[in-house]
Design a protein around this motif. Sequence first.
Motif, short mmCIF file in Angstrom:
data_model
loop_
_atom_site.label_atom_id
_atom_site.label_comp_id
_atom_site.label_asym_id
_atom_site.label_seq_id
_atom_site.Cartn_x
_atom_site.Cartn_y
_atom_site.Cartn_z
N GLN A 1 -4.99 4.11 -2.21
CA GLN A 1 -5.16 2.74 -1.72
C GLN A 1 -5.61 2.75 -0.26
OE1 GLN A 1 -0.99 1.72 -2.90
NE2 GLN A 1 -1.91 -0.13 -3.74
N LYS B 1 -9.28 3.85 -0.08
CA LYS B 1 -10.22 2.80 -0.48
C LYS B 1 -10.33 1.73 0.59
CE LYS B 1 -11.45 0.14 -4.60
NZ LYS B 1 -11.04 -0.20 -5.99
N ARG B 2 -9.21 1.39 1.22
CA ARG B 2 -9.22 0.40 2.28
C ARG B 2 -10.02 0.90 3.48
NH1 ARG B 2 -5.94 -1.46 6.67
NH2 ARG B 2 -5.73 -3.74 6.69
N MET C 1 0.86 -1.18 0.00
CA MET C 1 0.00 0.00 0.00
C MET C 1 0.90 1.24 0.00
SD MET C 1 -3.48 0.61 2.18
CE MET C 1 -2.75 0.01 3.68
N TYR D 1 -8.30 -2.69 -2.74
CA TYR D 1 -7.48 -1.49 -2.60
C TYR D 1 -6.15 -1.60 -3.35
CZ TYR D 1 -4.65 -3.84 0.97
OH TYR D 1 -3.83 -4.70 1.64
N LYS D 2 -5.77 -2.82 -3.75
CA LYS D 2 -4.51 -2.98 -4.47
C LYS D 2 -4.64 -2.76 -5.97
CE LYS D 2 -2.36 -6.15 -1.19
NZ LYS D 2 -1.77 -7.47 -0.98
#
Length: 325
Positions: free
Chosen positions: A206, A209-210, A201, A323-324
């Motif tokens: 990212q 989003k996580r 991350m 998220y990736k």
Amino acid sequence: MTTQGVVVIGRNEGERLVRCLDSLRALAGSIVYVDSGSTDGSAEMSRARGVEVVALDMSVPFTAARARNAGLHRLLEIVPGVERVQFVDGDCEVIDGWLATANAFLDRHADVACVCGRLRERFPERSVYNRLCDFEWDRDTGETDACGGIAMMRTSVLVDVAGFREDMVAGEEPELCQRIRGKGWKVWRLPDAMAWHDAAMLHFGQWWKRSKRAGFSYAQRIWLLRSSTESGLARQAFRTWMWAAAIPLLILSGAMIFGPRAFLLVLVYPLQVVRIASTMQQSWPIRFERAFFLMLGKFPELLGQLQFWLGHNKRRGATTFDYKS
């Protein structure tokens, strides 16, 4: 001898998956890898290592819970009577000795259904977001309410509670553990090193989003468990709404009524960061870093909750947050 197997789930993990499978070579023949639409050759690489591969039908909304259930189902087919299963994410590398430690603990504690250990971030120095993950993994040891997705479980208990809820996009492990504990079993976290995790991350988007996924998870679990006594979920959701919605609206309303002086109320945010930092144990720069992102995270969490409550798929949870990607 107790029979055990491993279920690995992943999507486009590349070299991380290579490290993961290589760390499990001692259990060759009882490893199932569940692939969720990888385009990097993950499935082929796994087969080349003698790993059983299950390719999920991606026309059906994907969740990690669905992948783990599919892996467990296939493991029970290829290793009939398998007694324990170690769940691993494809971005993790199981530390040498963990499987023996977990098995020995379950041998000694017949009332424990699920055991996990210390998860460590492989590259915390690469970004503040990786570093935040490393702190997130550092939990109190002993009997606990829930484990994460990397844990060893008794297969008989998993079958008895019908596995993971496949309609949950995140937070499926605490929900599963609640049902396991409801059957009278215990969940335990050991201080022993369990696995290296590679969040990869590196960008703010990212992390955002996580965090949004976490908010969605809070709301979905509240919806699913609304008749239970899990009050901690409601408190967490309330704090998110207070800091990310109520206080900003109060400041804006105050500015409309009393003028620009009302914007001084924004100072409540840095004051809260200082308060949170003062409760931590690391060096002050690290404390402020963690506290800042804990506060900032309330805003994407709110967006995730709104996405759930305003959506029309509350019962199905057909939304994914990778998220990736």
